[in-house]
Design a protein around this motif. Structure first.
Motif, PDB file in Angstrom:
ATOM      1  N   ARG A  38       0.720   7.031 -12.066  1.00  0.00           N
ATOM      2  CA  ARG A  38       1.578   7.185 -11.106  1.00  0.00           C
ATOM      3  C   ARG A  38       1.606   5.527 -11.554  1.00  0.00           C
ATOM      4  NH1 ARG A  38       6.764   8.637  -9.372  1.00  0.00           N
ATOM      5  NH2 ARG A  38       7.361   7.440  -7.830  1.00  0.00           N
ATOM      6  N   ILE A  39       2.999   4.495 -12.205  1.00  0.00           N
ATOM      7  CA  ILE A  39       2.804   2.615 -11.872  1.00  0.00           C
ATOM      8  C   ILE A  39       3.593   2.764 -10.924  1.00  0.00           C
ATOM      9  CG2 ILE A  39       3.237   0.682 -12.792  1.00  0.00           C
ATOM     10  CD1 ILE A  39       2.482   2.170 -14.988  1.00  0.00           C
ATOM     11  N   VAL A  40       4.011   1.663  -9.861  1.00  0.00           N
ATOM     12  CA  VAL A  40       4.917   1.228  -8.670  1.00  0.00           C
ATOM     13  C   VAL A  40       4.827  -0.123  -9.416  1.00  0.00           C
ATOM     14  CG1 VAL A  40       5.289   0.497  -6.241  1.00  0.00           C
ATOM     15  CG2 VAL A  40       4.838   3.050  -7.469  1.00  0.00           C
ATOM     16  N   SER A  41       5.903  -0.807  -9.842  1.00  0.00           N
ATOM     17  CA  SER A  41       6.497  -2.214 -10.105  1.00  0.00           C
ATOM     18  C   SER A  41       7.226  -3.221  -8.644  1.00  0.00           C
ATOM     19  CB  SER A  41       6.715  -2.358 -11.368  1.00  0.00           C
ATOM     20  OG  SER A  41       8.310  -1.846 -11.292  1.00  0.00           O
ATOM     21  N   GLY A  42       6.627  -3.921  -8.334  1.00  0.00           N
ATOM     22  CA  GLY A  42       7.598  -5.168  -7.683  1.00  0.00           C
ATOM     23  C   GLY A  42       7.363  -6.364  -8.062  1.00  0.00           C
ATOM     24  N   VAL A  43       7.798  -7.099  -7.555  1.00  0.00           N
ATOM     25  CA  VAL A  43       7.805  -8.847  -7.543  1.00  0.00           C
ATOM     26  C   VAL A  43       6.824  -9.496  -6.742  1.00  0.00           C
ATOM     27  CG1 VAL A  43       8.505 -10.926  -7.183  1.00  0.00           C
ATOM     28  CG2 VAL A  43      10.330  -9.740  -7.550  1.00  0.00           C
ATOM     29  N   THR A  44       5.991  -8.943  -5.971  1.00  0.00           N
ATOM     30  CA  THR A  44       5.047  -9.737  -4.952  1.00  0.00           C
ATOM     31  C   THR A  44       4.365  -8.733  -4.355  1.00  0.00           C
ATOM     32  OG1 THR A  44       6.698 -11.588  -4.767  1.00  0.00           O
ATOM     33  CG2 THR A  44       4.587 -11.378  -3.124  1.00  0.00           C
ATOM     34  N   ALA A  45       3.196  -8.471  -4.547  1.00  0.00           N
ATOM     35  CA  ALA A  45       1.913  -7.642  -3.677  1.00  0.00           C
ATOM     36  C   ALA A  45       2.238  -8.147  -2.356  1.00  0.00           C
ATOM     37  CB  ALA A  45       0.496  -8.325  -4.748  1.00  0.00           C
ATOM     38  N   SER A  46       3.088  -8.232  -1.662  1.00  0.00           N
ATOM     39  CA  SER A  46       2.817  -7.857  -0.121  1.00  0.00           C
ATOM     40  C   SER A  46       2.459  -6.860   0.591  1.00  0.00           C
ATOM     41  CB  SER A  46       4.564  -8.507   0.430  1.00  0.00           C
ATOM     42  OG  SER A  46       5.305  -7.498   0.312  1.00  0.00           O
ATOM     43  N   GLN A  47       2.317  -7.085   1.301  1.00  0.00           N
ATOM     44  CA  GLN A  47       2.416  -5.870   2.780  1.00  0.00           C
ATOM     45  C   GLN A  47       3.142  -4.381   2.500  1.00  0.00           C
ATOM     46  OE1 GLN A  47      -1.370  -5.622   4.177  1.00  0.00           O
ATOM     47  NE2 GLN A  47      -0.593  -3.305   4.388  1.00  0.00           N
ATOM     48  N   ALA A  48       4.478  -5.270   1.865  1.00  0.00           N
ATOM     49  CA  ALA A  48       5.504  -4.168   2.435  1.00  0.00           C
ATOM     50  C   ALA A  48       5.654  -3.798   1.499  1.00  0.00           C
ATOM     51  CB  ALA A  48       7.071  -4.802   2.946  1.00  0.00           C
ATOM     52  N   LEU A  49       5.113  -3.828   0.217  1.00  0.00           N
ATOM     53  CA  LEU A  49       4.696  -3.628  -1.326  1.00  0.00           C
ATOM     54  C   LEU A  49       3.821  -2.626  -1.120  1.00  0.00           C
ATOM     55  CD1 LEU A  49       6.355  -2.797  -3.902  1.00  0.00           C
ATOM     56  CD2 LEU A  49       5.203  -4.656  -4.922  1.00  0.00           C
ATOM     57  N   ILE A  50       2.815  -2.922  -0.748  1.00  0.00           N
ATOM     58  CA  ILE A  50       1.458  -1.941  -1.054  1.00  0.00           C
ATOM     59  C   ILE A  50       1.479  -1.043  -0.350  1.00  0.00           C
ATOM     60  CG2 ILE A  50      -0.529  -1.991  -0.354  1.00  0.00           C
ATOM     61  CD1 ILE A  50      -0.949  -4.780  -0.494  1.00  0.00           C
ATOM     62  N   ASP A  51       2.353  -0.863   1.008  1.00  0.00           N
ATOM     63  CA  ASP A  51       2.568   0.127   1.974  1.00  0.00           C
ATOM     64  C   ASP A  51       4.037   1.407   1.534  1.00  0.00           C
ATOM     65  OD1 ASP A  51       0.839  -1.055   4.120  1.00  0.00           O
ATOM     66  OD2 ASP A  51       2.556  -1.795   5.323  1.00  0.00           O
ATOM     67  N   ALA A  52       4.319   0.250   1.052  1.00  0.00           N
ATOM     68  CA  ALA A  52       5.751   1.174   0.037  1.00  0.00           C
ATOM     69  C   ALA A  52       4.841   2.108  -1.565  1.00  0.00           C
ATOM     70  CB  ALA A  52       6.768   1.027  -0.357  1.00  0.00           C
ATOM     71  N   ALA A  53       4.011   1.808  -2.050  1.00  0.00           N
ATOM     72  CA  ALA A  53       3.373   1.673  -3.319  1.00  0.00           C
ATOM     73  C   ALA A  53       2.380   2.860  -2.717  1.00  0.00           C
ATOM     74  CB  ALA A  53       2.400   0.877  -3.978  1.00  0.00           C
ATOM     75  N   ILE A  54       1.877   2.841  -1.616  1.00  0.00           N
ATOM     76  CA  ILE A  54       0.399   4.251  -1.201  1.00  0.00           C
ATOM     77  C   ILE A  54       2.000   5.382  -0.732  1.00  0.00           C
ATOM     78  CG2 ILE A  54      -0.150   4.614   0.452  1.00  0.00           C
ATOM     79  CD1 ILE A  54      -0.839   1.994   0.806  1.00  0.00           C
ATOM     80  N   ALA A  55       3.153   4.952  -0.567  1.00  0.00           N
ATOM     81  CA  ALA A  55       3.473   5.848   0.362  1.00  0.00           C
ATOM     82  C   ALA A  55       4.247   6.867  -1.786  1.00  0.00           C
ATOM     83  CB  ALA A  55       5.215   5.725   1.203  1.00  0.00           C
ATOM     84  N   ALA A  56       4.487   6.160  -2.165  1.00  0.00           N
ATOM     85  CA  ALA A  56       4.748   6.183  -3.212  1.00  0.00           C
ATOM     86  C   ALA A  56       4.094   7.340  -4.348  1.00  0.00           C
ATOM     87  CB  ALA A  56       6.275   5.185  -4.370  1.00  0.00           C
ATOM     88  N   ASN A  57       3.249   7.171  -3.403  1.00  0.00           N
ATOM     89  CA  ASN A  57       1.815   7.796  -4.245  1.00  0.00           C
ATOM     90  C   ASN A  57       1.602   7.317  -5.783  1.00  0.00           C
ATOM     91  OD1 ASN A  57       0.957  10.045  -2.261  1.00  0.00           O
ATOM     92  ND2 ASN A  57       2.882  10.987  -3.374  1.00  0.00           N
ATOM     93  N   ALA A  58       1.404   6.267  -5.714  1.00  0.00           N
ATOM     94  CA  ALA A  58       1.241   5.022  -7.198  1.00  0.00           C
ATOM     95  C   ALA A  58      -0.509   5.298  -7.527  1.00  0.00           C
ATOM     96  CB  ALA A  58       1.203   3.498  -6.733  1.00  0.00           C
TER      97      ALA A  58
END
Length: 249
Positions: A38-58
């Motif tokens: 599973r890949i999660v993509s986003g614009v910037t590797a911010s803490q908020a995106l990291i937390d969302a990726a963790i929650a999405a089981n990336a």
């Protein structure tokens, strides 16, 4: 499922990362588990995106703005330590592609922006291919193009009028590319679009008769990473999810 090594090699080759002199390393910036589902993509590797990726089981976090920028503090402390620890604790890899993802002729930020705004590409603004120029199918007024940006990007652009002429020819480069206005001026286009604006950009546009649109750094670079993520997901039969962390810049 695909091996991380295979996924990274495919992305590196697709974006031809070796030909770019960039401000940060492109490709694998932090290594996680060896297999990717599973890949999660986003614009910037911010803490908020990291937390969302963790929650999405990336298994992989794929971004345009990664880490380890030239000239930044090299110590792994504070914000950087927290970000890195979160990925390492969850065995998630970080893939970052900066200029190579701007320049790709199909999946890149500039190509994807053009697709949404109806820009027809005629060529690259420079040898690296970072930034494009082209034309519109039908000429638009400044207000008409600004309204199109508002509708397509959900962002009201900052507009500097370079006169009263309509827009038929145009150059564009996403993100912090306001200095590329000099290349646009040399090309003789009617308008130039980037993400950010600087104080001097206003005067350069007015005094050279070029309409200028600053449509937002984040807003103009919201499309390359998910396009790449979706391409890789289809190539390898894995999952992909784009998560947009709002940024007014």
């Amino acid at each position: 499922m695909v091996a991380l090594k295979t996924l990274v090699q495919a992305a590196d080759e697709l974006l031809d990362v070796g030909r770019f002199k960039d401000y940060a390393p492109n490709g694998l910036q932090l290594e996680g588990k060896s297999e990717v589902q599973r890949i999660v993509s986003g614009v910037t590797a911010s803490q908020a995106l990291i937390d969302a990726a963790i929650a999405a089981n990336a298994d992989v976090l794929l971004v345009h703005h990664g880490w380890f920028w030239r000239g930044e503090d090299q110590r792994i402390v504070g914000m950087k330590k927290r970000r890195i620890k979160a990925l390492l604790d969850n065995d998630i890899s970080l893939l970052g592609y900066h200029l190579p993802l701007d320049a790709h002729p199909e999946l890149g930020n500039n190509a994807q922006l053009a697709k949404r705004l109806g820009f027809i590409r005629d060529g690259a603004m420079n040898a690296e291919g970072v930034g494009d120029y082209g034309h519109l199918e039908q000429a638009l007024s400044v207000n008409e193009l600004a309204e199109r940006m508002q509708q397509q990007l959900q962002r009201t652009p900052t507009v500097v009028s370079g006169g009263d002429h309509p827009i038929k020819t145009i150059a564009w480069c996403t993100g912090g590319a306001q200095s590329y206005i000099q290349q646009a001026i040399a090309l003789g286009v009617d308008a130039f679009v980037s993400g950010e604006i600087s104080e001097q950009t206003t005067h350069e546009a007015r005094e050279n008769g070029v309409h200028y649109f600053a449509a937002g750094h984040h807003a103009t670079e919201r499309y390359g990473a998910p396009a790449l993520g979706e391409y890789l997901a289809q190539q390898f039969g894995i999952e992909h999810q784009f998560i947009d962390i709002d940024n007014p810049a």
